[in-house]
Design a protein around this motif. Structure first.
Motif, PDB file in Angstrom:
ATOM      1  N   GLU A  95     -31.964   4.670   1.330  1.00 33.81           N
ATOM      2  CA  GLU A  95     -33.820   4.020   1.130  1.00 33.81           C
ATOM      3  C   GLU A  95     -33.638   4.037  -0.404  1.00 33.81           C
ATOM      4  N   TYR A  96     -34.191   2.760  -1.170  1.00 30.81           N
ATOM      5  CA  TYR A  96     -34.508   2.877  -2.905  1.00 30.81           C
ATOM      6  C   TYR A  96     -35.310   0.983  -2.696  1.00 30.81           C
ATOM      7  N   VAL A  97     -35.596   1.173  -3.739  1.00 25.71           N
ATOM      8  CA  VAL A  97     -36.286  -0.346  -4.091  1.00 25.71           C
ATOM      9  C   VAL A  97     -35.755  -0.998  -5.443  1.00 25.71           C
ATOM     10  N   LEU A  98     -35.241  -2.265  -5.151  1.00 25.10           N
ATOM     11  CA  LEU A  98     -34.772  -2.735  -6.024  1.00 25.10           C
ATOM     12  C   LEU A  98     -35.674  -3.242  -7.280  1.00 25.10           C
ATOM     13  N   PRO A  99     -34.976  -3.480  -8.135  1.00 17.60           N
ATOM     14  CA  PRO A  99     -36.223  -4.261  -9.423  1.00 17.60           C
ATOM     15  C   PRO A  99     -35.874  -6.175  -8.525  1.00 17.60           C
ATOM     16  N   PHE A 151     -30.683 -11.419  -6.047  1.00 20.37           N
ATOM     17  CA  PHE A 151     -29.538 -11.476  -6.046  1.00 20.37           C
ATOM     18  C   PHE A 151     -29.175 -10.816  -4.563  1.00 20.37           C
ATOM     19  N   SER A 152     -30.009  -9.362  -4.360  1.00 20.42           N
ATOM     20  CA  SER A 152     -29.206  -8.417  -3.279  1.00 20.42           C
ATOM     21  C   SER A 152     -30.617  -8.323  -2.260  1.00 20.42           C
ATOM     22  N   GLY A 153     -30.132  -7.675  -0.545  1.00 24.48           N
ATOM     23  CA  GLY A 153     -31.247  -7.160  -0.580  1.00 24.48           C
ATOM     24  C   GLY A 153     -31.644  -5.599  -0.722  1.00 24.48           C
ATOM     25  N   MET A 154     -32.875  -4.724   0.288  1.00 23.67           N
ATOM     26  CA  MET A 154     -32.497  -3.920   0.258  1.00 23.67           C
ATOM     27  C   MET A 154     -31.642  -2.985   1.228  1.00 23.67           C
ATOM     28  N   PRO A 155     -30.959  -1.753   1.129  1.00 28.36           N
ATOM     29  CA  PRO A 155     -30.735  -1.230   1.828  1.00 28.36           C
ATOM     30  C   PRO A 155     -31.140  -0.971   2.498  1.00 28.36           C
ATOM     31  N   GLN A 156     -32.126  -0.659   3.046  1.00 30.10           N
ATOM     32  CA  GLN A 156     -33.076  -0.490   4.829  1.00 30.10           C
ATOM     33  C   GLN A 156     -33.695  -1.154   5.143  1.00 30.10           C
ATOM     34  N   ASP A 157     -33.455  -1.827   4.875  1.00 27.70           N
ATOM     35  CA  ASP A 157     -33.959  -3.661   4.881  1.00 27.70           C
ATOM     36  C   ASP A 157     -32.398  -4.276   5.910  1.00 27.70           C
ATOM     37  N   GLU A 177     -23.909  12.232  -4.096  1.00 33.18           N
ATOM     38  CA  GLU A 177     -24.734  11.863  -3.701  1.00 33.18           C
ATOM     39  C   GLU A 177     -25.457  10.596  -3.795  1.00 33.18           C
ATOM     40  N   ALA A 178     -25.942   9.607  -2.865  1.00 35.61           N
ATOM     41  CA  ALA A 178     -25.489   8.719  -1.875  1.00 35.61           C
ATOM     42  C   ALA A 178     -26.423   8.020  -3.343  1.00 35.61           C
ATOM     43  N   ALA A 179     -26.012   7.022  -4.015  1.00 36.52           N
ATOM     44  CA  ALA A 179     -25.993   6.352  -5.088  1.00 36.52           C
ATOM     45  C   ALA A 179     -26.011   4.802  -4.757  1.00 36.52           C
ATOM     46  N   GLY A 180     -25.716   4.192  -3.347  1.00 37.54           N
ATOM     47  CA  GLY A 180     -26.048   2.733  -3.423  1.00 37.54           C
ATOM     48  C   GLY A 180     -24.882   2.674  -1.891  1.00 37.54           C
ATOM     49  N   PHE A 181     -25.016   1.019  -1.654  1.00 35.62           N
ATOM     50  CA  PHE A 181     -24.773   0.423  -0.491  1.00 35.62           C
ATOM     51  C   PHE A 181     -24.310  -0.454  -1.140  1.00 35.62           C
ATOM     52  N   LEU A 182     -23.302  -1.135   0.051  1.00 36.68           N
ATOM     53  CA  LEU A 182     -22.944  -2.384   0.536  1.00 36.68           C
ATOM     54  C   LEU A 182     -22.588  -2.572   1.670  1.00 36.68           C
ATOM     55  N   GLU A 183     -22.284  -4.216   2.394  1.00 37.13           N
ATOM     56  CA  GLU A 183     -21.935  -4.456   2.859  1.00 37.13           C
ATOM     57  C   GLU A 183     -20.113  -4.871   3.161  1.00 37.13           C
ATOM     58  N   SER A 215     -25.984  -3.283  -3.804  1.00 35.89           N
ATOM     59  CA  SER A 215     -26.403  -2.425  -4.414  1.00 35.89           C
ATOM     60  C   SER A 215     -26.439  -0.730  -5.349  1.00 35.89           C
ATOM     61  N   VAL A 216     -27.471  -0.537  -6.520  1.00 38.13           N
ATOM     62  CA  VAL A 216     -26.966   0.994  -6.437  1.00 38.13           C
ATOM     63  C   VAL A 216     -28.312   0.942  -6.899  1.00 38.13           C
ATOM     64  N   ASN A 217     -28.857   2.003  -6.471  1.00 41.18           N
ATOM     65  CA  ASN A 217     -29.653   2.542  -6.684  1.00 41.18           C
ATOM     66  C   ASN A 217     -29.937   2.693  -7.890  1.00 41.18           C
ATOM     67  N   PRO A 218     -31.344   2.184  -8.037  1.00 45.02           N
ATOM     68  CA  PRO A 218     -32.115   2.251  -9.606  1.00 45.02           C
ATOM     69  C   PRO A 218     -31.344   3.566 -10.744  1.00 45.02           C
ATOM     70  N   LYS A 219     -31.891   4.692  -9.574  1.00 44.37           N
ATOM     71  CA  LYS A 219     -31.644   5.810 -10.638  1.00 44.37           C
ATOM     72  C   LYS A 219     -30.783   6.055 -10.649  1.00 44.37           C
ATOM     73  N   PHE A 220     -29.651   5.836 -10.601  1.00 46.55           N
ATOM     74  CA  PHE A 220     -28.577   5.513 -10.539  1.00 46.55           C
ATOM     75  C   PHE A 220     -27.502   4.744 -11.900  1.00 46.55           C
ATOM     76  N   GLN A 221     -28.425   3.473 -11.847  1.00 47.14           N
ATOM     77  CA  GLN A 221     -27.713   2.609 -12.742  1.00 47.14           C
ATOM     78  C   GLN A 221     -27.798   2.778 -14.179  1.00 47.14           C
ATOM     79  N   GLY A 222     -26.384   2.404 -14.686  1.00 49.01           N
ATOM     80  CA  GLY A 222     -25.827   2.206 -15.737  1.00 49.01           C
ATOM     81  C   GLY A 222     -25.664   2.657 -16.390  1.00 49.01           C
ATOM     82  N   ARG A 223     -24.740   4.082 -14.881  1.00 48.12           N
ATOM     83  CA  ARG A 223     -23.586   4.993 -14.985  1.00 48.12           C
ATOM     84  C   ARG A 223     -22.797   4.908 -15.413  1.00 48.12           C
ATOM     85  N   GLY A 224     -21.609   3.498 -14.526  1.00 49.20           N
ATOM     86  CA  GLY A 224     -20.400   3.027 -14.171  1.00 49.20           C
ATOM     87  C   GLY A 224     -20.279   3.450 -12.668  1.00 49.20           C
TER      88      GLY A 224
END
Length: 164
Positions: free
Chosen positions: A19-23, A29-35, A56-62, A85-94
């Motif tokens: 669970e995380y909130v995308l900006p 362009f993408s939905g939130m994983p929990q939804d 760590e769980a850092a993102g999600f896809l279907e 999507s990638v959890n915003p706290k992990f974005q920009g790290r590859g």
């Protein structure tokens, strides 16, 4: 930066929180994983996947094998990648790039009957298009309109492992 080999994928496990909130600019362009999880967890044609980085769980896809994929490919052995999507706290790290590189092997193991992954990327989402190209997706030339704008259909072949 997180190295590609430090990123892995696993099928969804309800014991792992994704669970995380995308900006706002990414929600276009993408939905939130929990939804997506809430909507599709019971659908046997929708395969929920967790992106892990350094444990760590850092993102999600279907990965979707429903009829929707026919808009993207005529190949009956194609999976549709969506909800990436990638959890915003992990974005920009590859992690996004690492997860797409990990996708080839993940599909070979978990979905051996499939030989292609397709996706639609919004024409305005240039960073995502660059990411997918860098990781091996190719523009198929196919286009269609959605409420959010023109979708560029991209494809990546899943190469079968050759036994030595």
């Amino acid at each position: 930066m997180i190295k590609k080999k430090e990123v892995s994928l696993s099928l969804y496990n309800p014991k792992i929180s994704v669970e995380y909130v995308l900006p706002t600019e990414q929600l276009e362009f993408s939905g939130m994983p929990q939804d997506i999880i809430k909507r599709d967890v019971e659908n046997p044609l929708k395969h929920l996947v967790i992106i892990h980085a350094r444990g760590e769980a850092a993102g999600f896809l279907e990965l979707d094998e429903s009829e929707d994929r026919k808009k993207y490919s005529n190949n009956p052995d194609a999976l549709l990648l969506r909800g990436f999507s990638v959890n915003p706290k992990f974005q920009g790290r590859g992690i996004a790039t690492g997860s797409i590189y990990a996708l080839q092997n993940f599909i070979r193991i978990e979905f051996p009957d499939f030989n292609e992954v397709v996706l639609g990327v919004n024409a305005r989402n240039k960073p995502a298009k660059r990411l997918f190209e860098k990781a091996g997706f190719e523009d198929t030339g196919r286009r269609f309109m959605r409420t959010s704008g023109e979708q560029i259909v991209m494809s990546m072949r899943i190469e079968k492992q050759h036994k030595a």
